[in-house]
Write an enzyme that holds these catalytic residues in place. Structure first.
Site, PDB file in Angstrom:
ATOM      1  N   VAL A  87       0.862  -1.182   0.000  1.00 24.78           N
ATOM      2  CA  VAL A  87       0.000   0.000   0.000  1.00 24.78           C
ATOM      3  C   VAL A  87       0.898   1.231   0.000  1.00 24.78           C
ATOM      4  O   VAL A  87       1.812   1.344   0.814  1.00 24.78           O
ATOM      5  CB  VAL A  87      -0.926   0.015   1.239  1.00 24.78           C
ATOM      6  CG1 VAL A  87      -1.733   1.308   1.277  1.00 24.78           C
ATOM      7  CG2 VAL A  87      -1.862  -1.187   1.225  1.00 24.78           C
ATOM      8  N   GLY A 132       4.304   4.144   3.198  1.00 21.38           N
ATOM      9  CA  GLY A 132       3.838   2.921   2.543  1.00 21.38           C
ATOM     10  C   GLY A 132       3.898   1.764   3.520  1.00 21.38           C
ATOM     11  O   GLY A 132       4.483   1.886   4.607  1.00 21.38           O
ATOM     12  N   LYS A 133       3.308   0.679   3.191  1.00 21.27           N
ATOM     13  CA  LYS A 133       3.414  -0.530   4.026  1.00 21.27           C
ATOM     14  C   LYS A 133       3.029  -1.725   3.169  1.00 21.27           C
ATOM     15  O   LYS A 133       2.155  -1.610   2.300  1.00 21.27           O
ATOM     16  CB  LYS A 133       2.449  -0.436   5.222  1.00 21.27           C
ATOM     17  CG  LYS A 133       2.876  -1.285   6.391  1.00 21.27           C
ATOM     18  CD  LYS A 133       3.896  -0.541   7.244  1.00 21.27           C
ATOM     19  CE  LYS A 133       4.320  -1.340   8.446  1.00 21.27           C
ATOM     20  NZ  LYS A 133       5.129  -0.506   9.354  1.00 21.27           N
ATOM     21  N   GLY A 134       3.672  -2.852   3.430  1.00 19.66           N
ATOM     22  CA  GLY A 134       3.345  -4.043   2.652  1.00 19.66           C
ATOM     23  C   GLY A 134       3.317  -5.260   3.535  1.00 19.66           C
ATOM     24  O   GLY A 134       3.610  -5.183   4.731  1.00 19.66           O
TER      25      GLY A 134
END
Ligand code: NAD
Length: 447
Positions: A87, A132-134
């Site tokens: 994201v 962001g982050k994943g």
């Protein structure tokens, strides 16, 4: 692997989990998830500062939500399908930046909340990164090292050019570590072509030192947390030497925070992780506990303490409580039970808004996540800069820079909270949001 979203893991690969008692959750149920809780916090700050509604509109959703399904060969030769996410919340101030989480409960909403928190954190510190982050929805504890490597490499390949050293720069989070980052870096390097290889090392941060990591990155989040505690103690005229603390989650953040606080004379009297909780009013040695966790994977079975329940853990007498596990662990029941002076949010989003109100009513301070755990992104930024300039900074240089940055930002949050009569969380949001809003005011949106 996520039971509902991908093929089941054969029982043979999960011996470590089989037979574990299933905890019964008797807590008061609260609605909302990390994304909605973060959205409520954004709303509160936006109202307190009169954030322009256009900027609010942009920030209320991430820019990109990427979902990839990819097959991986298991040790027994079968293929399993995994679901991975990245994201990208906002990049007005710089490349998207944020961790990669490996956990069976990963959801898109959780990652949306975590990605937004990264935007606020970078902006709060005036670090030229976005948020962001994943993650991948699976339980890493159920897989061999070889499987973890193949899962990581296939995920990286599936993301392709959705990550990049000047575009989106992942880092470790729950369930991932320096080794994971090195696998991502190596995979990325090998698909960009020979001449580019070394220039893209900074596609991830939180790497091992040998492979381009920074001294001080492993300890950075725990160290940054302790800088905040030190500032709080100075403001409150509270002596850390002789104080007591409890920690929920004894991974990267929790264990380093505990070890560094212990050096300052504070005593760890309660601890817990995914397998259970322990207490010892005389104190536990965080270094020995950390060694125990390295060997066994959990605090469970550590000899220097007595086993307690989760409810007992939240009722322990202490000065400082550090949630450093997963989000939304502090609800109404926990907020009523806590017997501490301050909650120091090492984890992202550990506190429900309803719980926050109770803590405030009870006179318990809250040092908010986007301030407290931002030492990680600060040193990630230093790592990224070192890679970009082909430099290696020594530990002392990193530590001095981190301390200066954490204390300066803490002071700004405290002063703004006093000036505008808002809580520290709202003040931290306002500082970050003002920087973002200024950038949008100057740049506008294209076309
Ligand atoms: P980690 O994987 O190293 O450790 C997580 C810890 O939480 C482990 O001890 C695990 O057993 C425990 N845990 C997991 N589920 C639990 C449950 N249901 N109940 C109690 N304990 C549980 O992860 P980490 O990197 O230390 O991250 C912890 C938190 O800090 C997360 O919220 C993460 O997003 C946040 N954070 C991490 C960093 C970083 O640099 N690693 C930076 C900023 C924020």
């Amino acid at each position: 692997m996520a039971p509902q979203e991908s093929a089941p893991i054969p029982t043979a690969t999960i011996p470590a989990i089989a037979g574990l008692p299933v905890a019964v959750d008797t807590r008061t149920r609260l609605s909302g998830n990390l994304y909605s809780v973060g959205a409520a916090q954004l709303d509160k700050a936006a109202k307190a500062m009169n954030l322009p509604s256009d900027v609010y509109t942009i920030l209320s959703q991430p820019k990109n939500e990427i979902i990839v399904n990819f097959p991986v060969r298991m040790d027994d030769g079968r293929y399993l399908l995994f679901k991975g996410y990245r994201v990208q919340h906002n990049n007005i101030l710089g490349p998207y930046k944020g961790g990669i989480r490996y956990h069976e409960d990963v959801t898109l909403d959780e990652l949306k909340g975590l990605a937004a928190a990264m935007t606020w954190k970078s902006a709060l510190h005036d670090i030229p990164f976005g948020g962001g982050k994943g993650g991948i929805k699976f339980n890493p504890r159920m897989h061999s090292k070889g499987e973890l490597e193949r899962i990581t490499r296939r995920y990286t390949h599936a993301l392709g050019s959705n990550i990049g050293p000047e575009f989106d720069v992942p880092a470790p989070d729950v369930g991932t570590n320096a080794q994971t980052m090195v696998w991502i870096m190596d995979t990325y390097m090998n698909v960009v072509g020979f001449s580019e290889k070394n220039a893209v090392r900074r596609v991830v941060t939180g790497k091992t030192i040998t492979c381009g990591g920074s001294y001080g990155r492993e300890t950075a989040t725990g160290q940054g947390l302790v800088h905040c505690v030190t500032e709080w103690a100075t403001d409150r005229k509270f002596n850390l030497n002789g104080s007591t603390f409890t920690v929920q989650g004894f991974g990267n953040v929790g264990s380093w925070a505990a070890k560094i606080l212990a050096k300052m004379g504070a005593t760890l009297v309660g601890v817990g992780d995914y397998k259970g909780y322990l207490a010892n009013p005389e104190g536990m040695n965080p270094h020995k506990l950390s060694e125990h966790v390295t060997h066994t994977g959990s605090v469970e079975g550590y000899r220097g303490a007595r086993k307690i329940t989760r409810e007992e853990f939240f009722g322990l007498e202490c000065d400082i409580f550090i949630p450093a596990a997963l989000e939304l662990e502090v609800g109404v029941d926990e907020a009523r039970a806590l017997k501490c002076k301050v909650v120091v949010e090492g984890a992202n989003g550990p506190t429900y808004p309803e719980a926050e109100a109770i803590l405030a009513e009870r006179g318990i301070d809250i040092l908010p996540d986007i301030l407290v755990n931002s030492g990680g992104v600060a040193v990630s930024y230093y790592e990224w800069l070192q890679n970009k300039r082909s430099e290696r900074w020594d530990l002392e240089e990193v530590e001095v820079r981190l301390e200066k940055r954490m204390k300066r930002t803490y002071g700004m949050v405290r002063d703004l909270a006093d000036e505008r009569k808002v809580d520290y969380r709202t003040a931290a949001y306002i500082i970050g949001l003002e920087r973002i809003a200024r950038a949008y005011a100057e740049r506008g949106i294209f076309p």
